[in-house]
Design an enzyme around this catalytic site. Structure first.
Site, short mmCIF file in Angstrom:
data_model
loop_
_atom_site.label_atom_id
_atom_site.label_comp_id
_atom_site.label_asym_id
_atom_site.label_seq_id
_atom_site.Cartn_x
_atom_site.Cartn_y
_atom_site.Cartn_z
N HIS A 24 -3.08 -4.88 2.99
CA HIS A 24 -3.46 -3.65 3.84
C HIS A 24 -4.90 -3.17 3.56
CE1 HIS A 24 -1.08 -1.81 0.63
NE2 HIS A 24 -0.13 -2.07 1.28
N HIS A 78 12.30 -0.66 -5.53
CA HIS A 78 11.18 -0.03 -4.70
C HIS A 78 11.59 -0.77 -3.45
CE1 HIS A 78 7.56 1.35 -3.03
NE2 HIS A 78 6.77 0.30 -3.43
N GLU A 80 9.20 -0.79 -0.59
CA GLU A 80 8.27 -1.20 0.30
C GLU A 80 8.44 -2.88 0.40
OE1 GLU A 80 4.21 -0.53 -1.23
OE2 GLU A 80 3.35 -1.19 0.87
N ASP A 82 7.20 -5.70 0.40
CA ASP A 82 6.70 -6.84 -0.29
C ASP A 82 7.87 -6.98 -1.31
OD1 ASP A 82 5.82 -4.44 -1.14
OD2 ASP A 82 4.46 -5.19 -2.40
N HIS A 144 4.94 3.50 -6.80
CA HIS A 144 4.00 3.58 -5.80
C HIS A 144 4.36 4.83 -4.59
CE1 HIS A 144 2.21 1.43 -2.44
NE2 HIS A 144 1.41 2.43 -2.58
N ASP A 163 5.91 -2.04 -9.10
CA ASP A 163 4.53 -2.10 -8.90
C ASP A 163 3.70 -1.57 -10.15
OD1 ASP A 163 4.36 -2.72 -6.37
OD2 ASP A 163 4.38 -0.70 -5.57
N TYR A 191 -5.77 -3.56 -9.24
CA TYR A 191 -4.59 -2.90 -8.61
C TYR A 191 -4.50 -1.45 -8.83
CZ TYR A 191 0.22 -3.13 -7.39
OH TYR A 191 1.56 -2.82 -6.87
N HIS A 222 4.25 -7.78 -9.36
CA HIS A 222 3.29 -8.60 -9.00
C HIS A 222 2.50 -9.30 -9.95
CE1 HIS A 222 3.38 -7.09 -4.84
NE2 HIS A 222 3.29 -5.68 -5.30
FE1 FEO Z 1 4.53 -0.52 -3.33
FE2 FEO Z 1 4.17 -4.02 -4.42
O1 FEO Z 1 4.73 -2.45 -3.32
#
Ligand code: FEO
Length: 386
Positions: A24, A78, A80, A82, A144, A163, A191, A222
């Protein structure tokens, strides 16, 4: 690629997104991973999952260790996508598993997926027993999203941080000591600057809690797992979350006929004269997410645009929008630019920077091509304010 055992009975089973280049708007030139972890104990537990298009990869890796149908708990640190995008596919294979998330996570999951499964909300202080191990939950809202939490396993001195402490790196290496440290820290910095920066206060709160835990391994969602450079990454997070900056000035601009660029060079000279580290950044050649990485340690952010159609250059507008959203605090700003007749650009830049919370120096605004005398006076003007 195989599942990777990170401690006895604990495996990395995530997905590697080798070709990802746009997260994004964030240029992920090294790709990324979505890390998922499988714990084999009396209760089989999966921590987080992967983007929907990598579900097969995740399921294949889990299947190298156990039948996915044996999973008892799915911890969703989380929501989100991903980290949750494969949840529907996983649940098809273990329909009796219980999903656990924070209260905000439970609400959010129901707005993403048909949650026809057992689901429990957990909050800070809650503990579940897996067998010889326990999992302790700590809510970390806004690191996040509002739903975020981290999961700590004291018996293994290991934290699943989601995250926090992540980096967008696709690699076959899984651990921080297997990868060039300077690149790893650079990606962690990028990041933080592009994802975590607005939430410094919440990061400090999370660090206060995490700081009380005995940790030997940090498993983010990640990039690489931290086991050898934990002290370094925590120190960096402390610095970044407190908006500590260096004597560094960024001069960021776009230019039509190189007059705004001439002003940019004059401003850079002034900072250099005062022993500041400087970066001259033409927006035609730099990605906004790479510029944000430089913003993280910069005390001064100078932004220049010529006037174009009574407005600012689209590149400058795009960067200002991105910068305003990420809201770096405690920095000083300067607006500058050249114009032909109407001359609105510098005022527009200055107003957006003021709205973004910058403490502004006196603007630099010149008509047409700056003369040598004007260039010298710009250097003097900036020097007088440092
Ligand atoms: Fe807030 Fe890696 O997602």
């Amino acid at each position: 690629m195989k599942a990777v055992e990170i401690k006895e009975g604990i495996y990395w089973v995530g997905g590697i997104d080798w070709s990802l280049r746009n997260f994004h708007g964030y240029l992920t030139q090294r790709g990324s991973t979505y890390n998922s972890y499988l714990i084999i104990d009396d209760k089989i537990t999966l921590i987080d999952n992967v983007k929907s298009y990598l579900a097969d990869e995740l399921i294949k890796r889990i299947s190298q260790i156990i039948d996915p149908g044996k999973i008892d708990y799915i911890i969703q640190n989380h929501i989100e996508m991903d980290h949750s995008g494969s949840l529907p596919e996983i649940l098809k294979r273990c329909p009796n598993a219980t999903v656990m998330a924070s209260p905000q996570g439970v609400q959010g999951l129901a707005k993403h997926y048909p949650m026809n499964c057992s689901i429990e909300s957990v909050k800070s202080g809650d503990v579940i027993k897996l067998g010889k191990r326990t999992l302790h939950f700590v809510q970390t809202p806004m690191v996040h999203w509002p739903d975020n939490m981290v999961t700590y396993c004291p018996e293994e001195k290991l934290i699943f941080s989601n995250d926090a402490f992540g980096q967008h790196i696709a690699s076959s290496e899984r651990f921080d000591d297997e990868y060039p440290l300077s690149q790893l820290l650079h990606e962690a910095e990028k990041y933080y600057a592009n994802i975590v920066l607005p939430f410094g206060k919440q990061v400090q709160k999370a660090l206060d809690t995490v700081g009380t835990l005995d940790i030997e391994t940090i498993c983010p969602s990640h990039g690489l797992i931290w086991r050898s450079h934990i002290k370094e990454i925590i120190q960096h997070y402390v610095k970044w979350s407190h908006n500590e900056v260096d004597n560094k000035a960024l001069i960021i601009y776009d230019t039509m006929w190189k007059s705004t660029e001439k002003i940019a060079y004059a401003i850079q000279s002034a900072f250099e004269h005062h022993n500041y580290k400087t970066r001259l950044i033409n927006l035609q050649h730099h990605h906004i997410s790479d510029i944000m990485t430089e913003v993280l340690a910069a005390k001064y952010i100078c932004i220049g645009s010529p006037t174009l159609n009574n407005n600012i250059m689209p590149t400058v507008a795009g960067f200002l929008t991105y910068l305003k959203g990420l809201a770096p605090k405690g920095r000083k700003g300067l607006a500058f630019g050249s114009y032909g007749w109407s001359g609105q650009s510098v005022g527009i830049v200055e107003n957006i920077m003021k709205e973004s919370g910058f403490d502004m120096l006196e603007m630099v605004k010149l008509q047409y091509i700056p003369t040598e005398e004007q260039i010298e006076s710009i250097t003097a003007q900036i020097s007088g304010q440092l």
